[in-house]
Write an enzyme that holds these catalytic residues in place. Sequence first.
Site, short mmCIF file in Angstrom:
data_model
loop_
_atom_site.label_atom_id
_atom_site.label_comp_id
_atom_site.label_asym_id
_atom_site.label_seq_id
_atom_site.Cartn_x
_atom_site.Cartn_y
_atom_site.Cartn_z
N CYS A 25 21.94 60.75 21.98
CA CYS A 25 22.82 59.62 22.16
C CYS A 25 23.33 59.55 23.59
O CYS A 25 23.01 60.37 24.44
CB CYS A 25 24.01 59.73 21.20
N ARG A 84 23.86 55.35 19.71
CA ARG A 84 23.22 56.28 18.78
C ARG A 84 21.71 56.11 18.69
O ARG A 84 21.21 55.00 18.51
CB ARG A 84 23.82 56.12 17.38
N LEU A 85 21.01 57.23 18.81
CA LEU A 85 19.61 57.34 18.44
C LEU A 85 19.58 58.15 17.16
O LEU A 85 19.85 59.35 17.17
CB LEU A 85 18.80 58.03 19.54
N SER A 86 19.29 57.50 16.05
CA SER A 86 19.43 58.13 14.74
C SER A 86 18.30 59.12 14.49
O SER A 86 17.12 58.75 14.54
CB SER A 86 19.45 57.06 13.64
N GLY A 146 23.62 65.16 21.28
CA GLY A 146 22.91 66.42 21.13
C GLY A 146 22.56 66.76 19.71
O GLY A 146 22.55 65.90 18.82
N SER A 179 9.54 70.72 23.53
CA SER A 179 8.90 71.03 24.81
C SER A 179 8.97 72.53 25.08
O SER A 179 9.71 73.26 24.43
CB SER A 179 9.58 70.25 25.95
#
Length: 637
Positions: free
Chosen positions: A2, A50-52, A76, A363
């Site tokens: 987010c 927000r990135l859900s 995070g 990564s």
Amino acid sequence: MCGITGILAADHAATPDRSLLERMNAVQVHRGPDEGGTHLEPGIALGHRRLSIIDLASGQQPLGNEDGSVLTVYNGEIYNFPELMRELQACGHHFRTHCDTEVIVHAWEEWGEACVEHFRGMFAFAIWDRNQQTLFLARDRLGIKPLHYAHLPDGRWLFASEIKSLLTCPELSRDLDPKAVEEYFAYGYVPDPRSIFSGVRKLPPGHTLTLQPGTETAWPRQYWDLHFAASSPASTDAARDELRERLREAVDIRMVSEVPLGAFLSGGVDSSAVVATMSQLSDAPVNACSIGFGDPRFNESDHARAVAERVGARHFLDQVDADRMQLIDPLAQLYDEPFADSSALPTYELSRLTRQHVTVALSGDGGDETLAGYRRYRGFRQEERLRGLLPGGVRRPLFGALAALYPKADWAPRAFRAKATFQALARDAVEGYLRSVAVVDDASRARLFSDRFRQELQGYAASEVLHTYAANASKDEPLDFVQYLDLKTWLPGDILTKVDRASMAHSLEVRVPILDHPFVEWAATLPANLRLHQGEGKYVLKRAFEQDLPHDVLYRRKQGFVMPIADWFRGPLRDTLRQAVLGDRLADSGWFNPDRLRQLVDEHQSGRSDHSRPLWALLMFESFLRQRVDVPAERIQ
């Protein structure tokens, strides 16, 4: 993943400006395109994009406790939140959601500022406690997630994930910090806690900041540090087995997601080990994404393909060539301050490719710093042993004289570049190491900058950054010393900044299992010879994956995620380089020596010298200045 932002009023009775908060929040929409939320009350304003990823149906932010007296905005992932939730429930706390955000709220209620010591993950968050009239800011131990803040002349405090959010406030000074410019041309980035803007600071990794309305000065508090002390089993087999188990657990907890998940795969050891581990834990083929280059000297895609075939991953590949250099200006905008790591461009393209297939990617970042993968570590260790043979009063004049006599030979094989070695030996450990990593070394920066700019610096030197951290570093083992410096500077300032901005530009969450802090702490207890063994970096990691990965992937010469910019500057980017470096923007700034700028371009394009690193730094700095046209040179202070 987010974006967070907020305003702390100068007076607890004043409600911050809603329009400013909405501008600050909107400019970070790329960090969280799924939802946006704001909260205003006397004393505080909080914003969130927000990135859900987890608990898609709930978990909207700002999120509060039962009576709304404690609120948080958070960027995070806290991977141990299920265990913490059970622990907090046993203490009497009640949860309305199944997301990690609510754990932060109740952890604050239970443990106060010590709550950060309980979290395992990557995070940057803000907590507003209405009853205590306190704003608490925190950043994770290694600096995976960013957090910036500023104190305005009228007493307000601003914070945000990215500097561009703070710059929407017209009262925030755009003055550039000359010390940050000096640091940028030394390191290729502006190290924490400074930023390119004199009025903006970065909260350092492993630190918190506590503020209240009316607070005039505040200093970050460190809650975590890394200590190198060999105590793990000296047996290679025991260390190998423990590494596999620890990395497996770190990967496993990062594969929890309610959206599609995949991985970056460079073809190097670290990302290959992560993808191999993911494949062992997954019932379905792992989506592994790679970037290649047309120039075979820089192309690792064949190795990435071999790893994908070996572990049964589904492989996606794209290629970066000189025609992608139209991204220079977008990259300068993306990073908000000058950033000279040229691998930012392929990282941006890798993130774009990966987001076409997944929303979360793992990564291999951090392996070089944690397990001693850089070739420069071997050289530093040898140099430090030589420094120890002679007292400084003898060593400095002796090797200084040899360096002056020996010809400079950038074109020669590394073994014959003795001038650089003599120069390093004439310095102390910090100065010698800085010379090995500097984009533009001390002597070259003196020639690059104008007399006026050197006066602005008032004697400040970029080496002070490393000296600050060196005071807390172990001096007994040179490898411990130099890894500690990198973990405090290069890792958060370059590697993690590069990946965060490039990935979030495409609304992609990147998780880094090798930087799981228990794993990092354990690696710091390994004997030095298990990290760097007879010149072989990441020795124990390579031994641990000999049965899983091709031998030539594990033991080939380290290549790095770099572009052929030296050749591009002599070919397809020849005119672009000349126009930028020799154009009006750098000249009008008054900060550079125009004769030296022309010399760098001419020598490089004629093939007499390789100045690609300083020229790339100048190219990115010119793009930064060009897009900050509201910052006249005379406003530098």
